[in-house]
Motif scaffolding. Structure first.
Motif, mmCIF file in Angstrom:
data_model
loop_
_atom_site.group_PDB
_atom_site.id
_atom_site.type_symbol
_atom_site.label_atom_id
_atom_site.label_comp_id
_atom_site.label_asym_id
_atom_site.label_seq_id
_atom_site.Cartn_x
_atom_site.Cartn_y
_atom_site.Cartn_z
ATOM 1 N N LEU A 72 0.819 -1.203 0.000
ATOM 2 C CA LEU A 72 0.000 0.000 0.000
ATOM 3 C C LEU A 72 0.860 1.262 0.000
ATOM 4 O O LEU A 72 0.552 2.236 -0.704
ATOM 5 N N LYS A 73 1.942 1.239 0.737
ATOM 6 C CA LYS A 73 2.849 2.390 0.741
ATOM 7 C C LYS A 73 3.549 2.547 -0.606
ATOM 8 O O LYS A 73 3.824 3.670 -1.044
ATOM 9 N N GLU A 74 3.800 1.422 -1.269
ATOM 10 C CA GLU A 74 4.402 1.493 -2.605
ATOM 11 C C GLU A 74 3.410 2.074 -3.602
ATOM 12 O O GLU A 74 3.774 2.879 -4.470
ATOM 13 N N ALA A 75 2.151 1.672 -3.492
ATOM 14 C CA ALA A 75 1.115 2.251 -4.361
ATOM 15 C C ALA A 75 1.011 3.756 -4.132
ATOM 16 O O ALA A 75 0.907 4.540 -5.091
ATOM 17 N N LEU A 76 1.056 4.168 -2.878
ATOM 18 C CA LEU A 76 0.992 5.592 -2.556
ATOM 19 C C LEU A 76 2.174 6.342 -3.162
ATOM 20 O O LEU A 76 2.016 7.450 -3.704
ATOM 21 N N ARG A 77 3.350 5.739 -3.101
ATOM 22 C CA ARG A 77 4.561 6.395 -3.613
ATOM 23 C C ARG A 77 4.500 6.632 -5.119
ATOM 24 O O ARG A 77 4.858 7.707 -5.606
ATOM 25 N N PHE A 97 -3.434 6.786 2.665
ATOM 26 C CA PHE A 97 -4.510 7.090 1.713
ATOM 27 C C PHE A 97 -5.698 7.731 2.428
ATOM 28 O O PHE A 97 -5.939 7.486 3.613
ATOM 29 N N GLU A 98 -6.453 8.495 1.666
ATOM 30 C CA GLU A 98 -7.765 8.956 2.095
ATOM 31 C C GLU A 98 -8.796 7.975 1.533
ATOM 32 O O GLU A 98 -8.950 7.866 0.308
ATOM 33 N N VAL A 99 -9.460 7.222 2.395
ATOM 34 C CA VAL A 99 -10.442 6.236 1.949
ATOM 35 C C VAL A 99 -11.725 6.958 1.540
ATOM 36 O O VAL A 99 -12.355 7.641 2.360
ATOM 37 N N LEU A 100 -12.109 6.827 0.272
ATOM 38 C CA LEU A 100 -13.287 7.513 -0.260
ATOM 39 C C LEU A 100 -14.558 6.687 -0.113
ATOM 40 O O LEU A 100 -15.642 7.231 0.111
ATOM 41 N N ILE A 144 -12.517 -1.289 -2.057
ATOM 42 C CA ILE A 144 -11.952 -0.136 -1.354
ATOM 43 C C ILE A 144 -11.462 0.864 -2.411
ATOM 44 O O ILE A 144 -10.640 0.507 -3.257
ATOM 45 N N LEU A 145 -11.991 2.080 -2.357
ATOM 46 C CA LEU A 145 -11.573 3.156 -3.250
ATOM 47 C C LEU A 145 -10.913 4.234 -2.385
ATOM 48 O O LEU A 145 -11.499 4.691 -1.402
ATOM 49 N N ALA A 146 -9.695 4.614 -2.758
ATOM 50 C CA ALA A 146 -8.945 5.583 -1.950
ATOM 51 C C ALA A 146 -8.224 6.569 -2.842
ATOM 52 O O ALA A 146 -8.080 6.350 -4.064
#
Length: 399
Positions: free
Chosen positions: A237-242, A299-302, A393-395
């Motif tokens: 998840l942190k890699e996706a954010l990066r 992430f901000e979870v939408l 999950i959409l973020a």
């Protein structure tokens, strides 16, 4: 008086008739006959993905996959809980990534042969075909991510790239697919070239916790039933954010245990362990834990919801359960024959015969047994409503 064929005149004839009758009453004989009949029916009626030769090609690859002999290595990684449903799945020597890589060496050809190029479940309604439901599931993801021409997208855990190609055609976006498994990468490239979408699609081998991309490369990223191979999810998840641009969207279909899962119920634990064993997974998370880990990564979870529940509310009595293609009680569908319980049994019987006579590689039967464990327990998890393979999950990456 007995008919002449029941009173043979010499010893050789009597021996021959006994052999024939023994074969007639042999389980091996009927298993082989059933296999042949089943595959003739499938060849005649089932829908295929690419061409009339696709089914034969998939079976040929499965029967020539020498990596199936590594099933013993995979089983060793899970030896602590194969015989004990209450054991801790995380007490294993290999990393999650190593187990996943080993698992897909074994499972990829079985998946493609039985399920097609898109290794995921889908909601479905009466009147909709299996393939139509698969595409709709992928288009829903594309719509959530607002994909269109010119956008760059990352598929994290792509299998052989079926969803990538479908989403690229539908949206016009440029999609890069990564998988940790080299066998899947090679197959992804082959299919992408064959289908003429290599101008939109790129297949790469990479660990989705350590990708080779620069910060802020992608407009969007998604994972379809792949993050379950890692527990905890934090590194991926942190890699996706990066690799996402600020404001970039992230979407995932998650394999999780629902609120109805009871950790003190031994039957529930056995179902979860069976899914984990047959799916090459560490211990699965609850839906709430999966959402929390997305938020903890930054992430901000939408939005988040179980698509299974939404399909039931929308389709009512016309809803077809996601596990229907695997369910022995759902009736025989020629379209999804080899993924069905009778189809899985027939495939297993065929592999028993072919491995015994040396026409399929060692480990074929062991791999089939492992995957049947997953199929049987996925159905139980679905029927008991303690498991879902499509928790959405959409973020968004903060600006």
């Amino acid at each position: 008086l007995k008919p002449f064929w029941l009173k043979p005149s010499n010893r050789q004839t009597r021996v021959f008739l006994r052999l024939v009758m023994g074969l007639f009453y042999s389980n091996w004989f009927w298993a082989l006959c059933s296999v042949c009949a089943g595959y003739v029916l499938h060849w005649a009626f089932a829908e295929v993905d690419v061409s009339g030769s696709y089914f034969v090609e998939s079976l040929q690859r499965l029967l020539s996959n020498d990596m199936l002999k590594s099933v013993s290595t995979y089983e060793k990684s899970f030896k602590d809980y194969i015989s004990d449903a209450s054991a801790d799945v995380n007490l294993k020597e290999a990393t999650d990534q190593q187990v996943t890589d080993n698992y897909y060496d074994l499972a990829t050809d079985f998946y493609e042969y039985g399920w097609g190029q898109s290794f995921h479940f889908s909601t479905r309604f009466k009147g909709e075909t299996f393939r139509e439901a698969t595409k709709r599931h992928e288009y829903l993801l594309s719509d959530h991510l607002e994909l269109r021409m010119g956008k760059n997208v990352l598929d994290m855990g792509s299998g052989v790239g079926g969803p990538m190609r479908s989403i690229a055609r539908y949206s016009g976006a440029n999609v890069t697919a990564i998988t940790i498994n080299q066998y899947q990468t090679n197959r992804c490239r082959q299919l992408t070239r064959r289908e003429g979408v290599d101008h939109l699609c790129t297949c790469m081998r990479a660990d989705f916790t350590q990708t080779p991309f620069a910060d802020g490369t992608f407009d969007a990223a998604y994972a379809i039933e792949s993050l379950c191979h890692l527990n905890p999810r934090g590194p991926v998840l942190k890699e996706a954010l990066r690799v996402l641009k600020p404001g970039g969207l992230f979407f995932t279909y998650e394999w999780v245990m629902t609120d109805k899962f009871d950790r003190t119920n031994l039957q529930h634990l056995a179902v979860r362990k069976g899914i984990e064993h047959g799916g090459g997974l560490p211990e699965m998370l609850s839906a709430s834990d999966a959402v929390q880990q997305v938020a903890d990564a930054g992430f901000e979870v939408l939005n988040h919801y179980d698509l299974v529940d939404r399909a039931k509310a929308v389709h009512l009595e016309n809803n077809i359960p996601w596990y229907q293609p695997l369910d022995a009680n759902a009736g025989l569908s020629l379209e999804t024959f080899h993924s069905s319980a009778p189809g899985r049994w027939l495939t297993h019987a065929l592999l028993v015969v072919l491995e015994r006579v040396g026409l399929s590689p060692p480990g074929s039967v062991g791999t089939s047994t492992m995957l049947r464990d997953a199929g049987d327990n996925l159905v139980l998890g679905g029927v008991q409503e303690i498991f879902t393979p499509m928790y959405v999950i959409l973020a968004k990456k903060p600006l």
